[in-house]
Design an enzyme around this catalytic site. Structure first.
Site, PDB file in Angstrom:
ATOM      1  N   GLU A   1      33.080  26.593 -23.509  1.00  0.00           N
ATOM      2  CA  GLU A   1      34.404  26.527 -24.125  1.00  0.00           C
ATOM      3  C   GLU A   1      35.097  27.882 -24.225  1.00  0.00           C
ATOM      4  O   GLU A   1      36.210  27.973 -24.740  1.00  0.00           O
ATOM      5  CB  GLU A   1      34.284  25.887 -25.505  1.00  0.00           C
ATOM      6  CG  GLU A   1      33.744  24.470 -25.420  1.00  0.00           C
ATOM      7  CD  GLU A   1      33.935  23.664 -26.682  1.00  0.00           C
ATOM      8  OE1 GLU A   1      33.859  24.265 -27.773  1.00  0.00           O
ATOM      9  OE2 GLU A   1      34.149  22.437 -26.571  1.00  0.00           O
TER      10      GLU A   1
ATOM     11  N   TRP B   1      30.309  14.788 -25.845  1.00  0.00           N
ATOM     12  CA  TRP B   1      29.337  14.543 -24.766  1.00  0.00           C
ATOM     13  C   TRP B   1      27.901  14.708 -25.262  1.00  0.00           C
ATOM     14  O   TRP B   1      26.958  14.534 -24.504  1.00  0.00           O
ATOM     15  CB  TRP B   1      29.570  15.518 -23.609  1.00  0.00           C
ATOM     16  CG  TRP B   1      29.133  16.951 -23.898  1.00  0.00           C
ATOM     17  CD1 TRP B   1      29.270  17.638 -25.068  1.00  0.00           C
ATOM     18  CD2 TRP B   1      28.493  17.844 -22.989  1.00  0.00           C
ATOM     19  NE1 TRP B   1      28.770  18.917 -24.953  1.00  0.00           N
ATOM     20  CE2 TRP B   1      28.281  19.074 -23.678  1.00  0.00           C
ATOM     21  CE3 TRP B   1      28.070  17.744 -21.658  1.00  0.00           C
ATOM     22  CZ2 TRP B   1      27.671  20.185 -23.076  1.00  0.00           C
ATOM     23  CZ3 TRP B   1      27.470  18.855 -21.082  1.00  0.00           C
ATOM     24  CH2 TRP B   1      27.282  20.051 -21.786  1.00  0.00           C
ATOM     25  N   ASP B   2      27.735  15.042 -26.564  1.00  0.00           N
ATOM     26  CA  ASP B   2      26.406  15.371 -27.090  1.00  0.00           C
ATOM     27  C   ASP B   2      25.390  14.253 -26.904  1.00  0.00           C
ATOM     28  O   ASP B   2      24.183  14.491 -26.970  1.00  0.00           O
ATOM     29  CB  ASP B   2      26.493  15.760 -28.574  1.00  0.00           C
ATOM     30  CG  ASP B   2      27.398  16.957 -28.797  1.00  0.00           C
ATOM     31  OD1 ASP B   2      28.512  16.954 -28.226  1.00  0.00           O
ATOM     32  OD2 ASP B   2      27.017  17.884 -29.511  1.00  0.00           O
TER      33      ASP B   2
ATOM     34  N   LYS C   1      30.084  30.774 -23.776  1.00  0.00           N
ATOM     35  CA  LYS C   1      29.651  30.317 -25.098  1.00  0.00           C
ATOM     36  C   LYS C   1      28.297  29.622 -24.990  1.00  0.00           C
ATOM     37  O   LYS C   1      27.452  29.720 -25.870  1.00  0.00           O
ATOM     38  CB  LYS C   1      30.688  29.327 -25.639  1.00  0.00           C
ATOM     39  CG  LYS C   1      30.340  28.685 -26.955  1.00  0.00           C
ATOM     40  CD  LYS C   1      31.440  27.724 -27.391  1.00  0.00           C
ATOM     41  CE  LYS C   1      31.072  26.999 -28.666  1.00  0.00           C
ATOM     42  NZ  LYS C   1      32.050  25.968 -29.012  1.00  0.00           N
ATOM     43  N   GLN C   2      28.107  28.891 -23.893  1.00  0.00           N
ATOM     44  CA  GLN C   2      26.896  28.078 -23.759  1.00  0.00           C
ATOM     45  C   GLN C   2      26.626  27.811 -22.287  1.00  0.00           C
ATOM     46  O   GLN C   2      27.469  28.091 -21.439  1.00  0.00           O
ATOM     47  CB  GLN C   2      27.095  26.757 -24.489  1.00  0.00           C
ATOM     48  CG  GLN C   2      28.159  25.869 -23.858  1.00  0.00           C
ATOM     49  CD  GLN C   2      28.727  24.855 -24.829  1.00  0.00           C
ATOM     50  OE1 GLN C   2      29.705  25.123 -25.509  1.00  0.00           O
ATOM     51  NE2 GLN C   2      28.094  23.694 -24.887  1.00  0.00           N
TER      52      GLN C   2
HETATM   53  C1  BGC Z   1      30.195  22.726 -28.111  1.00  0.00           C
HETATM   54  C2  BGC Z   1      30.318  21.416 -27.367  1.00  0.00           C
HETATM   55  C3  BGC Z   1      29.830  20.277 -28.243  1.00  0.00           C
HETATM   56  C4  BGC Z   1      30.551  20.293 -29.572  1.00  0.00           C
HETATM   57  C5  BGC Z   1      30.054  19.230 -30.506  1.00  0.00           C
HETATM   58  C6  BGC Z   1      30.907  22.625 -29.454  1.00  0.00           C
HETATM   59  O1  BGC Z   1      30.701  23.780 -30.180  1.00  0.00           O
HETATM   60  O2  BGC Z   1      30.767  23.768 -27.377  1.00  0.00           O
HETATM   61  O3  BGC Z   1      29.577  21.455 -26.176  1.00  0.00           O
HETATM   62  O4  BGC Z   1      30.033  19.068 -27.621  1.00  0.00           O
HETATM   63  O5  BGC Z   1      30.369  21.541 -30.183  1.00  0.00           O
HETATM   64  O6  BGC Z   1      28.705  19.417 -30.792  1.00  0.00           O
END
Ligand code: BGC
Length: 812
Positions: free
Chosen positions: A500, A361-362, A621-622
């Protein structure tokens, strides 16, 4: 090895300079010094280096994947990788009776490497002494052409400082490569290339390979020319997967010899190429290519054109250099050359093998920035999703839904590429990976289509394939939402949000969470916008689009209903809950773990190794809920929550931000970007700190070793968008460009030129005295501009508006 003492990185805005040869840092430098053009990219490994502990040369072609089965933890798993294609760099030399040059083998007297961002040039200057006391100086420049996306070139000047004699040069093409760049993946199959053939024709050599299962033919051809006072003698040496020119030339004391290696790369995926036999195209291209000086000049001009469109002035200082670096890597991953390629936005650039080159989704952090600069590139990148709509439709059907369910990780054909098992390097255990439940990826695609439309006014795209993807995504959410008569609301169950660390309820037998606020609110937004989209189209085009997606008569009513009654959970004090049940999780002992482990960004790995799980804790995590404040303005959210029948008062945003801020480990580089954004208006200093952290993400490898495996493109582009949209308060909504600058303490002013609604070169300047917007003269219609949610002014071409908080708008 005698490394020179390390000096701090140069602070000049256009150069990244490394002094001294540092084996432990090489892989990081290689990622950061990658050169590319949107068609292919090559890591900044030294030409004499081969893959090992210190170096990892790698070349990746946008969209070129291959799938292989592996046996791990007693199972067969299949993974698709962005393929490391044959290495075009190999070039080394030796003095008579000496060893082949490699910095580890000689007494290094000087070593300096410099990445010139403006010119797209990687250079190296070095001086060394061999065992016989011979001192040699080398200057080396390399480019991956931004002018002709199939060409790359390496120029090496070797000076015999205090000796004379024969100098032998070896310049080769190495197809004996595999995908071995990420230690965690070493247990997985990595040999993607079947060695085809090599060949030579005079000074031209080539290498022709094919990927193991996707059957992509990849061809490299190269010409190596020596310029010296005496003519060089050359011969060709070959063995399976390797071919090289060996050139010998006499060199006098204090005399220099220049070696030019010109390379062409073609694949069977090229459009207008030679079909299944790209080797012919590569040979032709290299035979016709001009010399290094001319290639360099055309390359420089191509970059100058890109910089004119991309430049983002944040007022100088060290942050400016990092902004330039981020622009540079963004444009090397996706550029106007991407338009002709079937490729998406790889999360780790074309800079390494982390996440196997997959598309997540980046792009949500990448495309909104590009929509105002390179809209044609954005449309091409959205087309990557358009072409994979049939696969997304199939996935939705298989999951028992209608519409389109895009995969969390996407590669060649749009099927779900998320691994089923992943390795925790701390515990050594292979664990189930449930991250595919991040169905919200489709919401990011819808958001980007809408942003692209707002920036360009490209109604054609909305009326055709863009609208088709949008409606199918909306339809998926309308079908995934289930009605609960007891609450009179719709629920979305069994998904994962962006965080995540939470993929299941503690102790649950099946993964997935219910009513993730980010997912539900963005689903409501998408369904609402889907209705707007239909309204925007003239009747005939609306009818055509509805036919195209076979939208039944009752579907808009269902969209309307679901968009008004999706469920959002709040904590007792009005904070938006990340998901249903989040409030019952245990508080996490942040201090205790920080003092025990130091860096706890990857808390999931720490806890799993202890036999515990992040699922049990209020620990993210984020950014997850906070993503809402990242994507939507307070005004838009207020309207959305009102429509959903929920209270959304003045305090909702600051309260929710404060709550999650203390419960997030920032284990993803995306997190700092989002936090910088959501704090921009309430805590300028905190926002600035997160902005600096996001700027440091890759340059200083803040996640400890991950950048060497590939840049974090989302975070890089996210910093650019912070400057472009967040700190200027630029919001594109309802055909109006709204601006509300809030500069962070370290940014005295912002200046940029945008493309908006087919106006080329819209000038935007934000400073302490407000914001100026100017349109160059043209025959285009005027645009609508407003200061925040204030009154809308009309700005015709050839005029400038100066918007000052607290003042009536005035034309300047
Ligand atoms: C993040 C995701 C991201 C992925 C690729 C993961 O560590 O949690 O949000 O899409 O990395 O960058």
């Amino acid at each position: 090895m005698h490394a020179l003492p390390e000096r701090p990185l140069s602070t000049k805005s256009w150069h990244v300079v490394y002094q001294g040869f540092e084996p432990a840092e090489e892989r990081l430098r290689e990622a950061l010094c990658t050169l590319g053009n949107g068609y292919f990219a090559t890591r900044g490994a030294a030409p004499e280096a081969s893959a090992g502990v210190v170096h990892y040369p790698g070349t990746y072609v946008a969209g070129c994947y291959d799938r292989l089965p592996s046996r791990i933890a007693g199972r067969t798993v299949v993974n698709e990788d962005l393929v490391n294609v044959p290495n075009w760099l190999p070039l080394t030399f030796r003095a008579q009776n000496g060893d082949w040059f490699a910095p580890e083998r000689f007494d290094l007297l000087d070593y300096r490497q410099e990445l010139d961002l403006r010119q797209g040039l990687l250079s190296r200057w070095l001086r060394f002494r061999d065992a016989a006391g011979r001192v040699t100086e080398v200057a080396q420049h390399r480019l991956v052409s931004m002018d002709d996306p199939h060409l790359a070139a390496l120029q090496t000047t070797i000076r015999a400082v205090n000796w004379s004699g024969a100098l032998e040069i070896r310049s080769g093409l190495d197809a004996r490569v595999s995908n071995r760049g990420v230690a965690r993946y070493r247990g997985l199959a990595s040999k993607h290339l079947t060695v085809g053939s090599t060949g030579a024709d005079g000074d031209l050599i080539w290498s022709d390979v094919m990927t193991e299962t996707s059957a992509v033919r990849i061809a490299l051809a190269c010409r190596t020319v020596v310029r010296a006072s005496e003519p060089a003698r050359g011969e060709t040496h070959a063995q399976p997967g390797w071919i090289a020119r060996h050139l010998t030339v006499a060199v006098g004391r204090d005399e220099a010899v220049t070696v030019e290696k010109i390379v062409a790369l073609h694949t069977s995926r090229d459009r207008a190429g030679d079909g299944p036999a790209p080797v012919a195209a590569a040979r032709r291209a290299v035979a016709r290519a001009s010399d290094f000086a001319r290639l360099r000049e055309r390359h420089r001009l191509a970059w100058a054109r890109l910089w004119r469109r991309a430049h983002l002035d944040i007022g100088g200082g060290p942050a400016q250099r990092t902004i330039n670096l981020h622009l540079f890597h963004l444009l090397q991953t996706v550029s106007p050359h991407t338009v002709g390629v079937d490729a998406g936005v790889p999360a780790r650039g074309l800079h390494g093998e982390a996440y196997r080159g997959h598309v997540f989704w980046d792009e949500l952090f990448v495309l909104p920035f590009l929509s105002l600069r390179f809209p044609e590139v954005v449309r091409a990148l959205l087309s990557y999703r358009v072409r994979r709509l049939p696969a997304a439709r199939r996935a939705a059907r298989e999951a028992g839904h209608t519409g389109a369910m895009y995969p969390w990780q996407s590669g060649s054909d749009g099927r779900e590429e998320t691994q089923v098992l992943h390795l925790n390097p701390r515990s050594g255990r292979w664990l189930p990976d449930n991250s595919r439940l991040q169905r919200h990826v489709g919401l990011a695609i819808a958001y980007n289509i809408w942003q692209y439309y707002q920036a360009t006014g490209d109604l054609d795209f909305l009326a055709s394939e863009g609208g088709e993807v949008f409606l199918e995504i909306a339809r998926f959410w309308a079908s995934a939402a289930t009605f609960d008569p007891s609450t009179d609301r719709y629920d979305i169950r069994g998904v994962m949000g962006p965080d995540e660390y939470h993929d299941a309820y503690p102790g649950a037998a099946t993964p997935g969470l219910d009513n993730n606020a980010y997912t539900n609110v963005m689903a409501a937004w998408t369904l609402w916008r889907a209705l707007d989209l239909l309204d925007l189209l003239p009747p005939r085009r609306q009818k055509e689009l509805c036919e195209r997606v076979a939208l039944t008569e009752d579907e808009p009513a269902r969209f309307e209903d679901v968009s008004r009654r999706l469920r959002v959970i709040f904590h007792h004090d009005g904070v938006i809950s990340q998901f249903e049940g989040y409030e019952n999780l245990a508080e996490f002992n942040w201090e205790g773990y920080r003092s025990r482990y130091g860096d706890i960004r990857r808390l999931d790995r720490v806890l799993e190794a202890e036999g515990d799980s992040t699922n049990r804790y209020k620990a993210s995590k984020q950014a997850d809920v906070l993503m809402l404040f990242y994507l939507l303005s307070a005004d838009e959210l207020r309207a959305l929550f009102a429509r959903l029948g929920y209270r959304f008062d003045r305090e909702t945003i600051p309260k929710t931000v404060a709550y999650y801020l203390t419960r997030t480990s920032h284990g993803s580089t995306l997190s700092a970007v989002v936090h910088a954004w959501v704090l921009a208006r309430s805590d300028r200093l905190a926002s600035w700190r997160f902005f600096l952290e996001a700027l440091d993400s890759d340059l200083h490898d803040v996640q400890g070793g991950t950048t060497a495996e590939g840049i974090h493109l989302g975070a890089m582009a996210g910093t650019l968008d912070l400057a472009q949209r967040c700190y200027t308060g630029l919001e594109l909504r309802g055909d109006v460009m709204r601006l509300a600058p809030a500069l962070p303490p370290g940014v005295p002013g912002l200046a940029m030129e945008l493309r908006y609604r087919r106006h080329v070169g819209l000038r935007l300047r934000a400073g302490p005295d407000g914001v100026r917007v100017g349109l160059p003269p043209s025959a285009r219609p005027p645009i609508e501009v407003a200061l925040g949610d204030g009154p809308v002014s009309t700005l015709p071409p050839g005029h400038t508006l100066w918007l000052r908080p607290g003042r009536t708008d005035g034309r300047a």
